[in-house]
Design a protein around this motif. Structure first.
Motif, PDB file in Angstrom:
ATOM      1  N   LEU A 184       0.926  -1.129   0.018  1.00  0.00           N
ATOM      2  CA  LEU A 184       0.093   0.032   0.182  1.00  0.00           C
ATOM      3  C   LEU A 184       1.121   1.129   0.131  1.00  0.00           C
ATOM      4  O   LEU A 184       0.485   1.916  -0.493  1.00  0.00           O
ATOM      5  CB  LEU A 184      -0.659   0.145   1.367  1.00  0.00           C
TER       6      LEU A 184
ATOM      7  N   TRP B  43       0.383   4.260  -2.321  1.00  0.00           N
ATOM      8  CA  TRP B  43       0.230   5.231  -2.013  1.00  0.00           C
ATOM      9  C   TRP B  43       1.170   6.291  -2.389  1.00  0.00           C
ATOM     10  O   TRP B  43       0.788   7.457  -3.157  1.00  0.00           O
ATOM     11  CB  TRP B  43      -0.174   5.964  -0.391  1.00  0.00           C
TER      12      TRP B  43
ATOM     13  N   ASP C   5       0.364   5.130  -8.117  1.00  0.00           N
ATOM     14  CA  ASP C   5      -0.276   4.081  -7.819  1.00  0.00           C
ATOM     15  C   ASP C   5      -0.881   3.977  -9.802  1.00  0.00           C
ATOM     16  O   ASP C   5       0.031   3.885  -9.954  1.00  0.00           O
ATOM     17  CB  ASP C   5      -2.254   5.338  -8.162  1.00  0.00           C
TER      18      ASP C   5
ATOM     19  N   LEU D 228      -5.215   1.085  -7.007  1.00  0.00           N
ATOM     20  CA  LEU D 228      -5.415   1.306  -5.791  1.00  0.00           C
ATOM     21  C   LEU D 228      -7.321   1.488  -5.624  1.00  0.00           C
ATOM     22  O   LEU D 228      -7.747   1.856  -6.647  1.00  0.00           O
ATOM     23  CB  LEU D 228      -5.175   2.239  -4.672  1.00  0.00           C
TER      24      LEU D 228
ATOM     25  N   LYS E 169      -7.616   3.058  -1.298  1.00  0.00           N
ATOM     26  CA  LYS E 169      -7.114   4.551  -0.848  1.00  0.00           C
ATOM     27  C   LYS E 169      -7.167   4.961   0.385  1.00  0.00           C
ATOM     28  O   LYS E 169      -6.589   6.226   1.042  1.00  0.00           O
ATOM     29  CB  LYS E 169      -7.482   5.646  -2.444  1.00  0.00           C
TER      30      LYS E 169
ATOM     31  N   GLU F  35      -5.054   5.070   3.968  1.00  0.00           N
ATOM     32  CA  GLU F  35      -3.274   6.007   3.998  1.00  0.00           C
ATOM     33  C   GLU F  35      -4.100   6.895   5.229  1.00  0.00           C
ATOM     34  O   GLU F  35      -3.233   7.383   5.948  1.00  0.00           O
ATOM     35  CB  GLU F  35      -3.641   6.614   2.221  1.00  0.00           C
TER      36      GLU F  35
END
Length: 146
Positions: free
Chosen positions: A43, A47, A50, A97, A102, A105
C-alpha cells in the motif's frame, strides 16, 4: 570459541531482531486497519504512485514477483487493489488502489506514525539519528543486493 561466531558479535542478529520487533510493534495498528505488514508495504508503494505493474512493485520492495503476486491476489480479494491487464502488453498486470485502498492511507497516517513514536518514546534516538540509521541501513542493503 571464535569471537567472530559469537551471537553478540553479529550485526545480522541485531538486524534480524530489530526487524522482527519493529514488525511486531506494527501488528496491533495494522490489525486495526485490517491488513498485514507485507500488505502495508504494498500500500505504501501504491500510495506513493498508483497504477503500477507487478514487476515495479516487486522491484521497489526488493522481492520477487512470485512472492508479490499471491500477496496482491489476497489484497484484491479484500478489495484493496484491483488488477488489470496492461494495454500494451497483455501479459503485464497493472495494480491500482481501490477506493478502500486509498482510504486506508489517511487512517494509517493518523494511526501509525504516532503509534510507533509512542512505542519508541523510551529510545534515546532523535529524528536525525533515525535518518542517519536509515542511510547506514541503505548502505548495507545496497552492498548486499548486488
Amino acid at each position: 570459541m571464535h569471537a567472530e561466531l559469537q551471537i553478540d558479535n553479529q550485526i545480522c542478529f541485531r538486524l534480524y531482531t530489530a526487524a522482527r520487533l519493529v514488525t511486531q510493534a506494527y501488528t496491533p495498528m495494522l490489525t486495526e486497519l485490517g491488513i498485514t505488514y507485507p500488505q502495508y508495504l504494498v500500500l505504501m508503494v501504491l500510495w506513493e504512485k498508483d497504477c503500477q505493474p507487478v514487476n515495479d512493485i516487486a522491484h521497489r520492495l526488493m522481492l520477487e514477483t512470485n512472492t508479490v503476486t499471491p500477496l496482491l491476489q489476497r489484497m484484491e480479494k479484500q478489495g484493496l487493489v484491483e488488477r488489470k491487464q496492461g494495454e500494451k502488453d497483455k501479459r503485464q498486470h497493472i495494480i491500482s488502489l481501490t477506493k478502500k485502498g486509498k482510504s486506508l492511507e489517511q487512517k494509517a497516517y493518523s494511526l501509525i506514525p504516532s503509534g510507533m513514536g509512542e512505542q519508541l518514546s523510551d529510545c534515546p534516538l532523535r529524528l536525525e539519528d533515525y535518518q542517519n540509521l536509515a542511510q547506514e541501513l541503505d548502505s548495507i542493503i545496497n552492498s548486499l543486493k548486488k
